[in-house]
Design a protein around this motif. Structure first.
Motif, PDB file in Angstrom:
ATOM      1  N   PRO A  68      -6.536 -12.570 -14.038  1.00 35.45           N
ATOM      2  CA  PRO A  68      -5.431 -12.287 -12.938  1.00 35.45           C
ATOM      3  C   PRO A  68      -4.504 -11.479 -13.421  1.00 35.45           C
ATOM      4  N   ASN A  69      -4.058 -11.039 -14.562  1.00 36.23           N
ATOM      5  CA  ASN A  69      -3.286 -10.246 -15.292  1.00 36.23           C
ATOM      6  C   ASN A  69      -3.572  -8.667 -14.710  1.00 36.23           C
ATOM      7  N   ASN A  70      -4.682  -8.436 -14.611  1.00 34.48           N
ATOM      8  CA  ASN A  70      -5.328  -7.186 -14.182  1.00 34.48           C
ATOM      9  C   ASN A  70      -5.056  -6.784 -12.624  1.00 34.48           C
ATOM     10  N   ILE A  71      -4.550  -7.911 -11.789  1.00 32.54           N
ATOM     11  CA  ILE A  71      -4.567  -7.610 -10.488  1.00 32.54           C
ATOM     12  C   ILE A  71      -3.305  -6.952 -10.282  1.00 32.54           C
ATOM     13  N   MET A  72      -3.092  -6.007  -9.543  1.00 38.10           N
ATOM     14  CA  MET A  72      -1.891  -4.978  -9.160  1.00 38.10           C
ATOM     15  C   MET A  72      -1.499  -5.041  -7.739  1.00 38.10           C
ATOM     16  N   ALA A  73      -0.394  -4.983  -7.409  1.00 33.50           N
ATOM     17  CA  ALA A  73       0.069  -4.952  -6.070  1.00 33.50           C
ATOM     18  C   ALA A  73       0.145  -3.307  -5.771  1.00 33.50           C
ATOM     19  N   ALA A  74      -0.191  -2.957  -4.371  1.00 37.05           N
ATOM     20  CA  ALA A  74      -0.346  -1.628  -4.168  1.00 37.05           C
ATOM     21  C   ALA A  74       0.979  -1.415  -2.932  1.00 37.05           C
ATOM     22  N   GLY A  75       1.448  -2.481  -2.462  1.00 34.96           N
ATOM     23  CA  GLY A  75       2.479  -2.161  -1.353  1.00 34.96           C
ATOM     24  C   GLY A  75       2.158  -3.015  -0.330  1.00 34.96           C
TER      25      GLY A  75
END
Length: 80
Positions: free
Chosen positions: A70-77
């Motif tokens: 889950p640390n690889n999940i990133m928010a795009a906006g």
């Protein structure tokens, strides 16, 4: 150009653009993950490589190669 699992991303927009371009955005992840929205901090289950927070519509993404952490999940906006 496709660089396999060696690719690195500076932000969540790059991740989401990549998974959309490769056709993975709506595919199911190997295992769903409970994540905390990087926008509103609401917890939700991310089941596809592109996930939307049900509370604030923050878009999150992860590549298939990195979908086990889950640390690889990133928010795009929001609404991206």
């Amino acid at each position: 150009m496709h660089d396999g699992c060696a690719g690195s991303f500076e932000n969540g927009k790059q991740v989401v653009d990549k998974i959309r371009m490769m056709g993975f955005a709506q595919q199911l992840m190997p295992m769903p993950m409970e994540i905390e929205c990087q926008g509103c901090k609401e917890t939700f289950t991310m089941e596809e490589f592109e996930g939307h927070c049900p509370k604030c519509d923050m878009v999150h993404g992860v590549t298939p190669c990195h979908a086990f952490d889950p640390n690889n999940i990133m928010a795009a906006g929001i609404g991206y």
